[in-house]
Design a protein around this motif. Structure first.
Motif, short mmCIF file in Angstrom:
data_model
loop_
_atom_site.label_atom_id
_atom_site.label_comp_id
_atom_site.label_asym_id
_atom_site.label_seq_id
_atom_site.Cartn_x
_atom_site.Cartn_y
_atom_site.Cartn_z
N ALA A 18 1.00 -0.93 -0.15
CA ALA A 18 -0.11 0.09 -0.21
C ALA A 18 0.44 0.97 -0.08
CB ALA A 18 -1.03 -0.32 1.46
N ARG A 19 0.33 2.19 -0.54
CA ARG A 19 1.24 3.98 -1.18
C ARG A 19 1.47 4.02 0.72
NH1 ARG A 19 -1.55 8.03 -1.18
NH2 ARG A 19 -4.07 7.79 -1.98
N VAL A 20 0.22 4.22 1.81
CA VAL A 20 0.12 4.44 3.12
C VAL A 20 -1.31 3.92 3.96
CG1 VAL A 20 -1.97 6.21 2.06
CG2 VAL A 20 -0.81 6.24 4.12
N CYS A 21 -0.57 3.43 5.34
CA CYS A 21 -1.32 2.75 6.01
C CYS A 21 -2.23 4.21 7.13
CB CYS A 21 -1.47 1.93 6.77
SG CYS A 21 -2.37 1.24 7.93
N GLU A 22 -3.30 4.92 6.39
CA GLU A 22 -3.32 5.57 7.08
C GLU A 22 -5.23 5.36 8.18
OE1 GLU A 22 -4.73 8.81 4.23
OE2 GLU A 22 -6.71 7.53 4.75
N ILE A 23 -3.89 5.46 9.82
CA ILE A 23 -5.10 4.75 10.97
C ILE A 23 -5.85 6.81 11.65
CG2 ILE A 23 -4.12 4.77 13.64
CD1 ILE A 23 -2.78 2.57 11.63
N TYR A 24 -7.18 6.21 10.91
CA TYR A 24 -7.51 6.73 11.94
C TYR A 24 -8.46 6.38 13.14
CZ TYR A 24 -9.07 8.45 6.49
OH TYR A 24 -8.34 9.47 5.75
N THR A 25 -8.81 7.59 13.87
CA THR A 25 -8.40 7.42 15.29
C THR A 25 -9.04 9.17 15.97
OG1 THR A 25 -7.85 7.11 17.81
CG2 THR A 25 -6.24 8.56 16.39
N ASP A 26 -9.59 9.32 17.42
CA ASP A 26 -10.16 10.22 18.03
C ASP A 26 -9.90 11.74 18.03
OD1 ASP A 26 -8.83 9.20 20.20
OD2 ASP A 26 -10.64 8.42 21.40
N VAL A 27 -8.20 11.53 18.11
CA VAL A 27 -7.19 12.48 17.90
C VAL A 27 -6.86 12.94 16.52
CG1 VAL A 27 -6.34 12.83 20.38
CG2 VAL A 27 -5.07 11.50 18.72
N ASP A 28 -6.22 14.20 16.06
CA ASP A 28 -6.35 15.27 15.23
C ASP A 28 -4.43 14.32 14.08
OD1 ASP A 28 -5.59 16.56 15.78
OD2 ASP A 28 -6.25 18.18 14.49
N GLY A 29 -3.76 13.14 15.28
CA GLY A 29 -2.69 13.29 15.14
C GLY A 29 -0.96 13.01 16.28
N VAL A 30 -0.07 12.25 16.13
CA VAL A 30 0.30 12.24 17.59
C VAL A 30 0.95 13.56 18.02
CG1 VAL A 30 3.05 11.09 18.15
CG2 VAL A 30 0.92 10.32 16.55
N TYR A 31 0.63 14.07 18.85
CA TYR A 31 1.08 15.09 19.95
C TYR A 31 2.42 14.66 20.91
CZ TYR A 31 -3.13 17.25 18.76
OH TYR A 31 -4.15 17.99 17.49
N THR A 32 2.88 16.39 20.94
CA THR A 32 4.58 16.09 22.14
C THR A 32 4.15 15.44 23.18
OG1 THR A 32 3.54 18.18 22.71
CG2 THR A 32 5.21 18.50 20.87
N ALA A 33 2.56 15.04 23.33
CA ALA A 33 2.31 14.59 25.26
C ALA A 33 0.87 13.82 24.92
CB ALA A 33 2.75 15.06 26.00
N ASP A 34 0.07 13.74 25.72
CA ASP A 34 -0.95 12.73 25.48
C ASP A 34 -1.89 14.68 24.72
OD1 ASP A 34 -4.29 11.99 25.53
OD2 ASP A 34 -3.09 10.05 26.38
N PRO A 35 -2.55 14.81 24.56
CA PRO A 35 -3.72 16.05 24.69
C PRO A 35 -4.88 15.29 25.49
CG PRO A 35 -4.11 14.82 21.96
CD PRO A 35 -2.87 13.72 23.08
#
Ligand code: ADP
Ligand code: ASP
Ligand code: MG
Length: 285
Positions: A166-183
Motif C-alpha cells: 500500500a502507498r500509505v496506511c492511514e490510522i484514523y482515530t479520535d485525535v488528529d495526530g500524534v502530539y508532544t504529549a497525550d492531548p
C-alpha cells in the motif's frame, strides 16, 4: 491503481452515525481512484465489555475461548460497515482475520502475525470492491482463532499494508495526530507533523497508546508510511516514516507516561549480601 489501507479505531465505529461517517470516508477515497482495504476495531468499549462478561462466568482464564469471544467485537464492525458502504452505492465485502489470511503463531491473546496470505483480499480488490477486514485477530497454524493483544488492530492494518504494498496506511482515530504529549492530559501539547519510526517506536513502547508498538515495528521493517489522523476532521495528521538522518531534529520529540507503573522506595536497607535478592524475590511474587 494503488492500494491504500485505512484503519478505524473503536471510537470511530461506535454507533450507526459514526459507522456511516466511516463509510463516507472510505467511499470518497475509492472514488478518488485508489483500491481501498479497510481495517476496523470493535465498536467503543466492546472489547472491555466482553472481558467483563467472561469475568462474570469465571475467575480463570481460558485463552482459546477468550480469543473466540474477543474476536466477535470486530466482526460486528466489519458487517455493519460493509452494509453502510453498500448503502452508498459501492461494492464491499467483509472478512474476518482468518478469511483475510492473517496467519499467526499459537500464543492465544498475544499472537504474533507470521504470514499475511491476503489472496482473497487481492481478488476482491481486483473486482473493484472495498474490502473490510476485522482487526486484532487471525488464525493460528493450528487453525484456532487468535487475537493479537490489546490495540492489535493497528498491527493488522500495517501488516496488510505491507503485504498489499500500500502507498500509505492511514490510522484514523479520535485525535488528529500524534502530539508532544497525550492531548487529553496536556491541553498545551502540540501536533507533530513528522516522526521517524524509531521515535514513534519509543513513544509507543513507553505508553503513547495512539499507536500499538508492534504496528510501528512492522512499519519500520517493511517501510510502510503511516498517517495518523482524525476520523472526524479532515486535517493533515502526523506522518510516521523514514526521516533523513541529516535533517535537523528536536532533541526531545514527546513526553509519554504509563499510569500502570509506580515507584516504591525502601529506606534503611542493610548493606549485606543477599538482601537485594530477598527484596526482589518478594516483589516478584
Ligand atoms: P483507537 O481506538 O482509535 O485505536 P486509542 O484510544 O487506541 O484509539 O488511541 C488514541 C488515544 O491515544 C487518544 O485518544 C489519546 O488520548 C492517546 N494518546 C496517548 N499519547 C498520545 C500522543 N502523544 N498523541 C496523541 N494521542 C495520544
Ligand atoms: N478491540 C481491540 C482492543 O480493544 C483491538 C483494537 O482496538 O485495536 O484492544
Ligand atoms: Mg488503538
Amino acid at each position: 491503481m494503488q492500494v491504500i489501507v485505512q484503519k478505524f479505531g473503536g471510537t470511530s465505529v461506535d454507533g450507526a452515525e459514526k459507522i456511516k461517517n466511516v463509510a463516507r470516508i472510505v467511499v470518497n477515497t475509492k472514488r478518488k481512484g485508489d483500491h481501498v482495504c479497510v481495517v476496523v476495531s470493535a465498536p467503543g468499549d466492546m472489547t472491555d465489555r466482553l472481558i467483563e462478561m467472561a469475568k462474570e462466568i469465571t475467575g480463570n482464564i481460558y485463552p482459546r475461548e477468550m480469543d473466540m469471544l474477543l474476536s466477535t467485537g470486530e466482526r460486528i464492525s466489519i458487517a455493519l460497515l460493509s452494509m453502510a458502504v453498500q448503502e452508498l452505492g459501492e461494492k464491499a465485502i467483509s472478512f474476518t482475520g482468518s478469511q483475510a489470511g492473517i496467519i499467526t503463531d499459537t500464543s492465544h491473546m498475544k499472537a504474533r502475525i507470521v504470514e499475511v496470505k491476503a489472496d482473497r483480499v487481492l481478488e476482491e480488490l481486483g473486482k473493484g470492491k472495498i474490502v473490510i477486514v476485522a482487526g486484532f485477530q487471525g488464525i493460528s497454524s493450528e487453525k484456532h482463532v487468535t487475537t493479537l493483544g490489546r490495540g492489535g488492530s493497528d498491527t493488522t492494518a500495517v501488516a496488510l499494508a505491507a503485504r498489499l504494498n500500500a502507498r500509505v496506511c492511514e490510522i484514523y482515530t479520535d485525535v488528529d495526530g500524534v502530539y508532544t504529549a497525550d492531548p487529553r492530559m496536556v491541553p498545551e501539547a502540540r501536533k507533530v507533523p513528522l516522526i521517524s519510526y524509531e521515535e514513534m517506536l519509543e513513544m509507543a513502547a513507553t505508553g503513547a497508546k495512539v499507536l500499538n508498538a508492534r504496528s510501528v515495528e512492522f512499519a519500520r521493517i517493511y517501510k510502510v508510511p503511516i498517517h495518523v489522523r482524525s476520523s472526524f476532521v479532515p486535517d493533515e495528521g502526523t506522518w510516521i516514516k523514514e526521516v533523513p538522518e541529516n535533517m535537523e531534529r528536536p532533541v526531545i520529540t514527546a513526553v509519554t507516561f504509563d499510569e500502570g507503573e509506580a515507584k516504591v522506595t525502601i529506606r534503611r536497607v542493610p548493606d549485606r549480601p543477599g538482601v537485594a535478592a530477598k527484596i526482589f524475590s518478594k516483589l516478584a511474587e
